[in-house]
Design a protein around this motif. Structure first.
Motif, PDB file in Angstrom:
ATOM      1  N   MET A 473       0.835  -1.197   0.000  1.00 26.63           N
ATOM      2  CA  MET A 473       0.000   0.000   0.000  1.00 26.63           C
ATOM      3  C   MET A 473       0.871   1.250   0.000  1.00 26.63           C
ATOM      4  O   MET A 473       0.614   2.200  -0.748  1.00 26.63           O
ATOM      5  N   LEU A 474       1.913   1.251   0.828  1.00 28.11           N
ATOM      6  CA  LEU A 474       2.808   2.402   0.868  1.00 28.11           C
ATOM      7  C   LEU A 474       3.503   2.587  -0.478  1.00 28.11           C
ATOM      8  O   LEU A 474       3.663   3.715  -0.955  1.00 28.11           O
ATOM      9  N   ALA A 475       3.897   1.481  -1.107  1.00 27.96           N
ATOM     10  CA  ALA A 475       4.537   1.564  -2.424  1.00 27.96           C
ATOM     11  C   ALA A 475       3.600   2.198  -3.443  1.00 27.96           C
ATOM     12  O   ALA A 475       4.008   3.076  -4.220  1.00 27.96           O
ATOM     13  N   GLU A 476       2.338   1.772  -3.463  1.00 26.39           N
ATOM     14  CA  GLU A 476       1.409   2.352  -4.432  1.00 26.39           C
ATOM     15  C   GLU A 476       1.152   3.823  -4.136  1.00 26.39           C
ATOM     16  O   GLU A 476       1.030   4.640  -5.055  1.00 26.39           O
ATOM     17  N   CYS A 477       1.080   4.177  -2.863  1.00 25.27           N
ATOM     18  CA  CYS A 477       0.913   5.585  -2.508  1.00 25.27           C
ATOM     19  C   CYS A 477       2.097   6.409  -3.019  1.00 25.27           C
ATOM     20  O   CYS A 477       1.925   7.525  -3.534  1.00 25.27           O
ATOM     21  N   LYS A 478       3.294   5.864  -2.883  1.00 30.92           N
ATOM     22  CA  LYS A 478       4.486   6.557  -3.390  1.00 30.92           C
ATOM     23  C   LYS A 478       4.458   6.641  -4.916  1.00 30.92           C
ATOM     24  O   LYS A 478       4.830   7.666  -5.507  1.00 30.92           O
ATOM     25  N   LEU A 479       4.032   5.577  -5.574  1.00 30.74           N
ATOM     26  CA  LEU A 479       3.912   5.608  -7.030  1.00 30.74           C
ATOM     27  C   LEU A 479       2.966   6.718  -7.462  1.00 30.74           C
ATOM     28  O   LEU A 479       3.272   7.481  -8.397  1.00 30.74           O
ATOM     29  N   ARG A 480       1.837   6.814  -6.799  1.00 27.36           N
ATOM     30  CA  ARG A 480       0.860   7.851  -7.153  1.00 27.36           C
ATOM     31  C   ARG A 480       1.383   9.249  -6.846  1.00 27.36           C
ATOM     32  O   ARG A 480       0.932  10.229  -7.457  1.00 27.36           O
ATOM     33  N   ALA A 481       2.334   9.344  -5.925  1.00 26.22           N
ATOM     34  CA  ALA A 481       2.965  10.633  -5.610  1.00 26.22           C
ATOM     35  C   ALA A 481       4.222  10.861  -6.448  1.00 26.22           C
ATOM     36  O   ALA A 481       4.980  11.803  -6.198  1.00 26.22           O
ATOM     37  N   ASN A 482       4.468   9.980  -7.432  1.00 28.48           N
ATOM     38  CA  ASN A 482       5.596  10.041  -8.365  1.00 28.48           C
ATOM     39  C   ASN A 482       6.945   9.774  -7.710  1.00 28.48           C
ATOM     40  O   ASN A 482       7.989  10.161  -8.237  1.00 28.48           O
ATOM     41  N   ASP A 483       6.946   9.087  -6.565  1.00 28.63           N
ATOM     42  CA  ASP A 483       8.202   8.616  -5.962  1.00 28.63           C
ATOM     43  C   ASP A 483       8.383   7.154  -6.367  1.00 28.63           C
ATOM     44  O   ASP A 483       8.219   6.234  -5.562  1.00 28.63           O
ATOM     45  N   LYS A 484       8.727   6.938  -7.631  1.00 24.74           N
ATOM     46  CA  LYS A 484       8.821   5.577  -8.145  1.00 24.74           C
ATOM     47  C   LYS A 484       9.993   4.812  -7.534  1.00 24.74           C
ATOM     48  O   LYS A 484       9.899   3.602  -7.315  1.00 24.74           O
ATOM     49  N   ALA A 485      11.080   5.500  -7.259  1.00 28.35           N
ATOM     50  CA  ALA A 485      12.234   4.824  -6.659  1.00 28.35           C
ATOM     51  C   ALA A 485      11.899   4.319  -5.265  1.00 28.35           C
ATOM     52  O   ALA A 485      12.237   3.182  -4.889  1.00 28.35           O
ATOM     53  N   GLY A 486      11.207   5.154  -4.473  1.00 33.19           N
ATOM     54  CA  GLY A 486      10.803   4.729  -3.141  1.00 33.19           C
ATOM     55  C   GLY A 486       9.820   3.582  -3.183  1.00 33.19           C
ATOM     56  O   GLY A 486       9.883   2.645  -2.373  1.00 33.19           O
ATOM     57  N   ALA A 487       8.903   3.634  -4.153  1.00 30.91           N
ATOM     58  CA  ALA A 487       7.936   2.546  -4.307  1.00 30.91           C
ATOM     59  C   ALA A 487       8.632   1.256  -4.696  1.00 30.91           C
ATOM     60  O   ALA A 487       8.337   0.179  -4.151  1.00 30.91           O
ATOM     61  N   ALA A 488       9.563   1.328  -5.634  1.00 30.76           N
ATOM     62  CA  ALA A 488      10.276   0.134  -6.098  1.00 30.76           C
ATOM     63  C   ALA A 488      11.029  -0.532  -4.966  1.00 30.76           C
ATOM     64  O   ALA A 488      11.047  -1.766  -4.843  1.00 30.76           O
ATOM     65  N   LYS A 489      11.666   0.255  -4.115  1.00 33.66           N
ATOM     66  CA  LYS A 489      12.433  -0.317  -3.003  1.00 33.66           C
ATOM     67  C   LYS A 489      11.530  -1.116  -2.069  1.00 33.66           C
ATOM     68  O   LYS A 489      11.893  -2.219  -1.625  1.00 33.66           O
ATOM     69  N   LEU A 490      10.359  -0.583  -1.758  1.00 34.71           N
ATOM     70  CA  LEU A 490       9.440  -1.288  -0.861  1.00 34.71           C
ATOM     71  C   LEU A 490       9.000  -2.623  -1.446  1.00 34.71           C
ATOM     72  O   LEU A 490       8.957  -3.640  -0.749  1.00 34.71           O
ATOM     73  N   ILE A 491       8.671  -2.635  -2.731  1.00 36.50           N
ATOM     74  CA  ILE A 491       8.240  -3.889  -3.363  1.00 36.50           C
ATOM     75  C   ILE A 491       9.387  -4.888  -3.406  1.00 36.50           C
ATOM     76  O   ILE A 491       9.211  -6.081  -3.121  1.00 36.50           O
ATOM     77  N   ASN A 492      10.583  -4.403  -3.736  1.00 39.08           N
ATOM     78  CA  ASN A 492      11.740  -5.302  -3.803  1.00 39.08           C
ATOM     79  C   ASN A 492      12.132  -5.845  -2.437  1.00 39.08           C
ATOM     80  O   ASN A 492      12.688  -6.952  -2.339  1.00 39.08           O
ATOM     81  N   ASP A 493      11.833  -5.099  -1.384  1.00 37.92           N
ATOM     82  CA  ASP A 493      12.078  -5.618  -0.031  1.00 37.92           C
ATOM     83  C   ASP A 493      11.276  -6.888   0.221  1.00 37.92           C
ATOM     84  O   ASP A 493      11.705  -7.774   0.972  1.00 37.92           O
ATOM     85  N   VAL A 494      10.104  -6.990  -0.401  1.00 39.16           N
ATOM     86  CA  VAL A 494       9.275  -8.187  -0.273  1.00 39.16           C
ATOM     87  C   VAL A 494       9.698  -9.247  -1.292  1.00 39.16           C
ATOM     88  O   VAL A 494       9.849 -10.425  -0.965  1.00 39.16           O
TER      89      VAL A 494
END
Length: 581
Positions: A473-494
């Motif tokens: 959820m946090l990753a998608e929120c970051k994606l929608r806020a155009n923080d794609k790098a932050g979103a990618a890191k969260l998904i890759n952590d999983v």
């Protein structure tokens, strides 16, 4: 041995004896129990509380993918379906109508969903009314804070059922007690705000998990209520047309940081769904299950008839060869997936093809099999069904495969195997044209042990909330806020736990868009009952096509919600139908 705090409530029975004296008949009461007298031990308080939770367990985990909630969330999407296998599973077209979004107030399963949430609300408020009115927590020797913990768990459970109703039907009748007059439907906004208020009040009064890996028992803690509130905000745009992604992101970050309790991602995915998963560091809330006590989702209806031999355990029931994944390949073995090097000619799709979207190096993408000593491997049944651990075979069911043949499960749903008398249908593909071996089967829940380890059977709990959801959820929120790098890191952590070496296809700022985000939701949470909600949030549920499911079209956007079932409207004539139905 698991400890179960929530025990099915005892039904109080009044026993009476009738004695005949002269011409009068008067009852003589030998024993009776009324609320004032019933609550004389702590155990009976938990029994009363537990009745609402047994209903919740039934809603969430009764045969898992056939439970009232999971079925509509999965079988109407690009993830899973129940194909017709000649005459098997046609059932008057009920499953096909759901997959095709042919929803009406009499659609099978829709009333079950309404009944599941509304009965859950009634059970939660009824228990809360009784306990609040009749229990003296101090007199019964409860620890300090127990009263709030019990009452707020029931309030949060009611909020969960109301969220369930909002997600599927929109605004619903609102109650805070089982007393009072029948109510009409509230608006979407009123229902949303009502749920939000219940959770905001409950969260600080709920217990907090302080020991990593402490046993989950099905009870609700702060993190579970916070996850529910995050889900509410996460989908606010589709619920009430309000962007609340920043509010959702704040809660998710707090959950990850431990504000609401101690959790962390599990390094081994089998710990999340295995025989001792009640102690997984990742699970925030789960439905308890235990061998010979309350076994949930043992032998789901996806299993082929001949799986008893493959498992080396013939005691598992419900081998009915039903649901499967939406296929990735056409009848000729070509991919339905847009952009695939092996794409079929003609129509391909961005959605669907779940099995193909798991990377071939993903440790989950192998034949599911028990390895002994409580260990297991793989999340699917596919290909030639020979157990990779003990060599046992799943044989055919005397349909397209003879009982002497080794079953070959294919990632296709089509009439491929010639059948006498069905020559006219040979070569057809689609949900109506399945065969005995059509469709990859999901084996994510309740791995099956050998008969020699029978006491492990049914022990895996069914996760409802996992901390991985907060990451996504946090990753998608970051994606929608155009923080794609932050979103990618969260998904890759999983994602990293699914590869023995480096992830061959990590999420990056360059490849992360709405389609990759939806794929990642599918890959991580397949079968866990959230796919429809995710598609609705991204406005894909009615606007996009997937395998054997043409887009409904913009004019059918009302189908993002289900119709109010006719039984509900008949029992409460103040309830009005959703527009469009």
């Amino acid at each position: 041995m698991k400890i179960y705090k929530f025990i099915t409530a005892t039904v109080t029975v009044i026993t009476l004896s009738v004695s005949f004296q002269s011409c009068s008949v008067e009852p003589e009461y030998y024993s009776q129990s009324v609320p004032e007298l019933f609550f004389d031990t702590q155990q009976k308080v938990y029994q009363r509380e537990g009745r609402a939770f047994t209903h919740w367990a039934w809603c969430m985990a009764d045969a898992q993918a056939h439970s009232n909630f999971i079925r509509l969330q999965e079988f109407t999407t690009d993830e899973m379906l129940v194909p017709s296998r000649y005459n098997d599973w046609y059932d008057g077209g009920a499953y096909l109508r759901g997959y095709n979004h042919d929803f009406t107030p009499t659609t099978p399963g829709v009333y079950d969903a309404w009944r599941a949430f509304s009965m859950g609300v009634a059970q939660a408020w009824s228990a809360k009314d009784d306990i609040d009115q009749y229990v003296d927590f101090n007199k019964l020797g409860f620890p300090e804070g127990s009263r709030d913990a019990v009452l707020m768990q029931l309030q949060t459970l009611s909020a969960f059922f109301y969220w369930f109703g909002l997600d599927m039907f929109g605004g619903v009748p609102l109650y805070t007690s089982t007393q009072g007059e029948i109510q009409p439907r509230a608006t979407d906004v009123e229902t949303f705000n009502f749920i939000d208020k219940l959770l905001t009040e409950a969260i600080p009064k709920l217990p907090k998990k302080t020991t990593l890996g402490a046993q989950e028992t099905g009870s609700i803690n702060q993190a579970a209520a916070a996850m529910l509130q995050a889900r509410l905000y996460f989908n606010a745009q589709s619920y009430i047309k309000k962007d609340m992604y920043s509010e959702c992101a704040a809660i998710c970050q707090d959950i990850i940081d431990g504000k609401y309790g101690t959790y962390k991602l599990d390094a081994d995915w089998t710990n999340i769904f295995g025989f001792n998963n009640d102690r997984s560091s990742e699970i925030i809330w789960s439905v308890p299950s235990q061998y010979a006590v309350s076994e949930r989702s043992v032998g789901p209806n996806s299993n082929h008839y001949g799986m008893g031999e493959y498992w080396d355990n013939g005691t598992i029931g419900s081998r009915n060869n039903g649901y499967c994944l939406v296929p990735s390949l056409d009848k000729n073995g070509k991919s339905y997936l847009t952009g695939s090097a092996n794409a079929r000619e003609g129509q391909t799709y961005r959605l669907g093809s779940p099995f193909a979207k798991f990377n071939d190096q993903d440790v989950r993408k192998q034949l599911a099999a028990y390895e002994g000593n409580g260990k297991f491997r793989g999340m699917f049944y596919f290909g030639k069904m020979v157990n990779p651990v003990n060599g046992k075979v799943c044989h055919g069911g005397n349909r397209q495969f003879k009982p002497t043949d080794t079953l070959l499960i294919v990632d296709q749903i089509a009439r491929i195997i010639p059948m006498p008398g069905s020559e006219a249908d040979h070569g057809k593909e689609g949900a109506r044209w399945g065969e005995e071996n059509s469709g990859v089967r999901l084996a994510k829940f309740s791995p099956t042990p050998w008969a020699s380890n029978q006491t492990l059977r049914g022990n895996p709990d069914i996760p409802v909330f996992r901390i991985a959801e907060a990451y996504y959820m946090l990753a998608e929120c970051k994606l929608r806020a155009n923080d794609k790098a932050g979103a990618a890191k969260l998904i890759n952590d999983v994602r990293k736990r699914y590869f023995t070496s480096a992830d061959p296809d990590p999420v990056t700022a360059a490849n992360l868009d709405e389609w990759r985000m939806l794929d990642e939701w599918m890959i991580e949470f397949i079968g866990e009952g959230r796919r429809r909600t995710d598609l609705v949030r991204w406005n894909k549920y009615t606007t996009q096509s997937w395998w054997d499911h043409p887009a409904d079209g913009e004019s059918k956007a009302f189908q993002n919600r289900f119709p109010i079932p006719e039984q509900a409207m008949a029992s409460n004539q103040l309830i009005e139908q959703n527009p469009g139905y």
